[in-house]
Design a protein around this motif. Structure first.
Motif, PDB file in Angstrom:
ATOM      1  N   MET A  82     -11.654   6.755   6.621  1.00  6.92           N
ATOM      2  CA  MET A  82     -11.044   5.843   5.673  1.00  6.92           C
ATOM      3  C   MET A  82     -11.712   4.479   5.685  1.00  6.92           C
ATOM      4  O   MET A  82     -11.666   3.745   4.737  1.00  6.92           O
ATOM      5  N   ASN A  83     -12.328   4.067   6.800  1.00 10.48           N
ATOM      6  CA  ASN A  83     -12.971   2.765   6.858  1.00 10.48           C
ATOM      7  C   ASN A  83     -14.253   2.799   6.055  1.00 10.48           C
ATOM      8  O   ASN A  83     -15.012   3.747   6.115  1.00 10.48           O
ATOM      9  N   ILE A  84     -14.516   1.717   5.320  1.00  7.29           N
ATOM     10  CA  ILE A  84     -15.759   1.633   4.585  1.00  7.29           C
ATOM     11  C   ILE A  84     -16.392   0.295   4.901  1.00  7.29           C
ATOM     12  O   ILE A  84     -17.261   0.201   5.712  1.00  7.29           O
ATOM     13  N   VAL A  85     -15.931  -0.747   4.271  1.00  8.66           N
ATOM     14  CA  VAL A  85     -16.398  -2.060   4.644  1.00  8.66           C
ATOM     15  C   VAL A  85     -15.319  -3.062   4.378  1.00  8.66           C
ATOM     16  O   VAL A  85     -14.527  -3.322   5.233  1.00  8.66           O
ATOM     17  N   SER A  86     -15.196  -3.516   3.163  1.00 10.82           N
ATOM     18  CA  SER A  86     -14.122  -4.434   2.883  1.00 10.82           C
ATOM     19  C   SER A  86     -14.019  -4.902   1.467  1.00 10.82           C
ATOM     20  O   SER A  86     -14.817  -4.599   0.645  1.00 10.82           O
ATOM     21  N   THR A  87     -13.019  -5.733   1.237  1.00 13.84           N
ATOM     22  CA  THR A  87     -12.662  -6.221  -0.079  1.00 13.84           C
ATOM     23  C   THR A  87     -12.693  -7.709  -0.167  1.00 13.84           C
ATOM     24  O   THR A  87     -12.529  -8.378   0.807  1.00 13.84           O
ATOM     25  N   PRO A  88     -12.707  -8.259  -1.404  1.00 17.19           N
ATOM     26  CA  PRO A  88     -12.745  -9.696  -1.531  1.00 17.19           C
ATOM     27  C   PRO A  88     -11.444 -10.424  -1.580  1.00 17.19           C
ATOM     28  O   PRO A  88     -10.541 -10.141  -0.850  1.00 17.19           O
ATOM     29  N   PRO A  89     -11.356 -11.387  -2.503  1.00 21.10           N
ATOM     30  CA  PRO A  89     -10.315 -12.395  -2.542  1.00 21.10           C
ATOM     31  C   PRO A  89      -8.916 -11.909  -2.550  1.00 21.10           C
ATOM     32  O   PRO A  89      -8.639 -10.784  -2.830  1.00 21.10           O
TER      33      PRO A  89
ATOM     34  N   LEU B  71      -4.574  -7.327  -5.225  1.00 18.68           N
ATOM     35  CA  LEU B  71      -5.121  -7.970  -6.423  1.00 18.68           C
ATOM     36  C   LEU B  71      -6.590  -8.333  -6.270  1.00 18.68           C
ATOM     37  O   LEU B  71      -7.306  -8.475  -7.266  1.00 18.68           O
ATOM     38  N   ARG B  72      -7.089  -8.464  -5.055  1.00 21.94           N
ATOM     39  CA  ARG B  72      -8.495  -8.836  -4.882  1.00 21.94           C
ATOM     40  C   ARG B  72      -9.443  -7.848  -5.559  1.00 21.94           C
ATOM     41  O   ARG B  72     -10.572  -8.194  -5.877  1.00 21.94           O
ATOM     42  N   ILE B  73      -8.990  -6.628  -5.816  1.00 15.86           N
ATOM     43  CA  ILE B  73      -9.841  -5.664  -6.508  1.00 15.86           C
ATOM     44  C   ILE B  73     -10.211  -6.178  -7.899  1.00 15.86           C
ATOM     45  O   ILE B  73     -11.251  -5.815  -8.453  1.00 15.86           O
ATOM     46  N   ALA B  74      -9.384  -7.053  -8.464  1.00 14.45           N
ATOM     47  CA  ALA B  74      -9.659  -7.581  -9.807  1.00 14.45           C
ATOM     48  C   ALA B  74     -10.925  -8.420  -9.840  1.00 14.45           C
ATOM     49  O   ALA B  74     -11.495  -8.635 -10.912  1.00 14.45           O
ATOM     50  N   PHE B  75     -11.399  -8.880  -8.683  1.00 13.22           N
ATOM     51  CA  PHE B  75     -12.567  -9.748  -8.645  1.00 13.22           C
ATOM     52  C   PHE B  75     -13.852  -8.987  -8.340  1.00 13.22           C
ATOM     53  O   PHE B  75     -14.911  -9.589  -8.175  1.00 13.22           O
ATOM     54  N   ALA B  76     -13.787  -7.664  -8.275  1.00 17.81           N
ATOM     55  CA  ALA B  76     -14.977  -6.865  -7.990  1.00 17.81           C
ATOM     56  C   ALA B  76     -16.134  -7.145  -8.954  1.00 17.81           C
ATOM     57  O   ALA B  76     -17.290  -7.188  -8.524  1.00 17.81           O
ATOM     58  N   PRO B  77     -15.872  -7.349 -10.270  1.00 19.45           N
ATOM     59  CA  PRO B  77     -17.000  -7.598 -11.172  1.00 19.45           C
ATOM     60  C   PRO B  77     -17.802  -8.847 -10.834  1.00 19.45           C
ATOM     61  O   PRO B  77     -18.954  -8.972 -11.252  1.00 19.45           O
ATOM     62  N   LEU B  78     -17.211  -9.780 -10.089  1.00 19.47           N
ATOM     63  CA  LEU B  78     -17.937 -10.991  -9.701  1.00 19.47           C
ATOM     64  C   LEU B  78     -18.964 -10.734  -8.608  1.00 19.47           C
ATOM     65  O   LEU B  78     -19.837 -11.566  -8.376  1.00 19.47           O
ATOM     66  N   GLN B  79     -18.832  -9.597  -7.911  1.00 20.16           N
ATOM     67  CA  GLN B  79     -19.492  -9.454  -6.640  1.00 20.16           C
ATOM     68  C   GLN B  79     -20.738  -8.571  -6.613  1.00 20.16           C
ATOM     69  O   GLN B  79     -21.283  -8.312  -5.542  1.00 20.16           O
ATOM     70  N   GLY B  80     -21.202  -8.087  -7.766  1.00 21.50           N
ATOM     71  CA  GLY B  80     -22.410  -7.273  -7.778  1.00 21.50           C
ATOM     72  C   GLY B  80     -22.270  -6.048  -6.897  1.00 21.50           C
ATOM     73  O   GLY B  80     -21.297  -5.306  -6.981  1.00 21.50           O
ATOM     74  N   GLU B  81     -23.252  -5.832  -6.012  1.00 23.84           N
ATOM     75  CA  GLU B  81     -23.212  -4.680  -5.118  1.00 23.84           C
ATOM     76  C   GLU B  81     -22.018  -4.747  -4.174  1.00 23.84           C
ATOM     77  O   GLU B  81     -21.458  -3.717  -3.783  1.00 23.84           O
ATOM     78  N   HIS B  82     -21.626  -5.958  -3.806  1.00 17.24           N
ATOM     79  CA  HIS B  82     -20.450  -6.092  -2.953  1.00 17.24           C
ATOM     80  C   HIS B  82     -19.186  -5.647  -3.702  1.00 17.24           C
ATOM     81  O   HIS B  82     -18.215  -5.217  -3.091  1.00 17.24           O
ATOM     82  N   GLY B  83     -19.212  -5.746  -5.019  1.00 15.32           N
ATOM     83  CA  GLY B  83     -18.095  -5.239  -5.802  1.00 15.32           C
ATOM     84  C   GLY B  83     -17.958  -3.733  -5.678  1.00 15.32           C
ATOM     85  O   GLY B  83     -16.839  -3.201  -5.680  1.00 15.32           O
ATOM     86  N   ASP B  84     -19.106  -3.040  -5.547  1.00 13.52           N
ATOM     87  CA  ASP B  84     -19.049  -1.596  -5.334  1.00 13.52           C
ATOM     88  C   ASP B  84     -18.383  -1.271  -4.006  1.00 13.52           C
ATOM     89  O   ASP B  84     -17.625  -0.296  -3.894  1.00 13.52           O
ATOM     90  N   VAL B  85     -18.661  -2.084  -3.003  1.00 16.78           N
ATOM     91  CA  VAL B  85     -18.010  -1.904  -1.696  1.00 16.78           C
ATOM     92  C   VAL B  85     -16.511  -2.114  -1.836  1.00 16.78           C
ATOM     93  O   VAL B  85     -15.703  -1.357  -1.297  1.00 16.78           O
ATOM     94  N   LEU B  86     -16.157  -3.142  -2.582  1.00 13.67           N
ATOM     95  CA  LEU B  86     -14.748  -3.449  -2.799  1.00 13.67           C
ATOM     96  C   LEU B  86     -14.023  -2.278  -3.473  1.00 13.67           C
ATOM     97  O   LEU B  86     -12.929  -1.884  -3.059  1.00 13.67           O
ATOM     98  N   ARG B  87     -14.633  -1.729  -4.504  1.00 13.54           N
ATOM     99  CA  ARG B  87     -14.024  -0.596  -5.214  1.00 13.54           C
ATOM    100  C   ARG B  87     -13.900   0.625  -4.302  1.00 13.54           C
ATOM    101  O   ARG B  87     -12.878   1.331  -4.312  1.00 13.54           O
ATOM    102  N   ALA B  88     -14.954   0.890  -3.539  1.00 13.33           N
ATOM    103  CA  ALA B  88     -14.917   2.047  -2.643  1.00 13.33           C
ATOM    104  C   ALA B  88     -13.826   1.881  -1.594  1.00 13.33           C
ATOM    105  O   ALA B  88     -13.104   2.834  -1.267  1.00 13.33           O
ATOM    106  N   ASN B  89     -13.694   0.674  -1.055  1.00  9.73           N
ATOM    107  CA  ASN B  89     -12.645   0.420  -0.067  1.00  9.73           C
ATOM    108  C   ASN B  89     -11.262   0.589  -0.682  1.00  9.73           C
ATOM    109  O   ASN B  89     -10.360   1.156  -0.058  1.00  9.73           O
ATOM    110  N   PHE B  90     -11.098   0.082  -1.879  1.00 13.97           N
ATOM    111  CA  PHE B  90      -9.801   0.182  -2.539  1.00 13.97           C
ATOM    112  C   PHE B  90      -9.416   1.646  -2.742  1.00 13.97           C
ATOM    113  O   PHE B  90      -8.282   2.051  -2.471  1.00 13.97           O
ATOM    114  N   ARG B  91     -10.372   2.441  -3.194  1.00 12.06           N
ATOM    115  CA  ARG B  91     -10.069   3.851  -3.437  1.00 12.06           C
ATOM    116  C   ARG B  91      -9.744   4.579  -2.126  1.00 12.06           C
ATOM    117  O   ARG B  91      -8.784   5.355  -2.063  1.00 12.06           O
TER     118      ARG B  91
END
Length: 222
Positions: free
Chosen positions: A1-8, A135-155
């Protein structure tokens, strides 16, 4: 379940509860015969302040543009203290981009009342902690490749865990619909800053909105 992490976390201005907790007792000796508990509490408060500051900045800037100095200034600590607690910038933002700890609390409720529980967590998080568990998942588009990490973590850390708790048909669809409903509430509270929702008692909103979320979680016999 661990991947990396999410943003704001939550959106705009930092609420009063988001004021940095900068400890002082950690530099004082323990009382004779006492324990190191106060120092540990101060360390945890400092780490929490650093994470809040990093989440706040990640909601507004790309990961690459955020410096440890900016995080330190917002948290009210020195950059070396961030290195002491987190090691480096990548390690800090791996924590910020992870939903793991938030999901433990967010999904920790009996299934028959989970909708109300998750609505309450959204409200309490924004109003009292200055942070939102999802709600931090809403900021994934700001983060480029890090946004992909955010989405993967959320899922993996939120969506898949919620899906696994549901019984009956179409569990994955129902989990997505429930989370979409919760994200809408979080957006209205934290992004649009709806004055009525922000001013009403938490339990009033829980009573009104919880059944809407629960309707997606409960398997209804056909």
């Amino acid at each position: 379940m661990n991947i990396v992490s999410t943003p704001p976390d939550a959106p705009d201005a930092r609420p009063a509860t988001d004021a940095p907790d900068v400890p002082g007792a950690s530099h004082t000796p323990d009382a004779p015969g006492g324990s190191a508990a106060p120092a540990r509490r101060d360390a945890e408060a400092t780490k929490a302040a650093i994470l809040r500051a990093a989440r706040h900045l990640l909601a507004r800037q790309a990961h690459a543009d955020i410096t440890l100095k900016a995080v330190a200034e917002r948290a009210g600590v020195s950059p070396p203290l961030i290195l002491k607690y987190f090691g480096n910038k990548d390690a800090l933002f791996a924590r910020v981009m992870s939903f793991e700890a938030d999901a433990d609390t967010f999904l920790d409720g009996p299934l028959e009342d989970l909708g109300r529980h998750m609505v309450r967590q959204i409200l309490v998080g924004q109003r009292e902690r200055g942070a939102d568990p999802v709600l931090r998942i809403a900021f994934a588009p700001l983060q480029g490749e890090h946004g992909d990490v955010l989405r993967a973590n959320f899922r993996a850390q939120v969506l898949d865990r919620l899906t696994a708790r549901l019984t009956g048909p179409d569990a994955a669809v129902r989990a997505e619909l429930a989370l979409a409903t919760l994200l809408g509430l979080g957006m209205m509270l934290g992004i649009a800053r709806g004055p009525q929702l922000r001013s009403r008692p938490i339990e009033d909103i829980v009573d009104r909105y919880g059944p809407t979320v629960q309707a997606h979680l409960t398997d209804r016999p056909s």
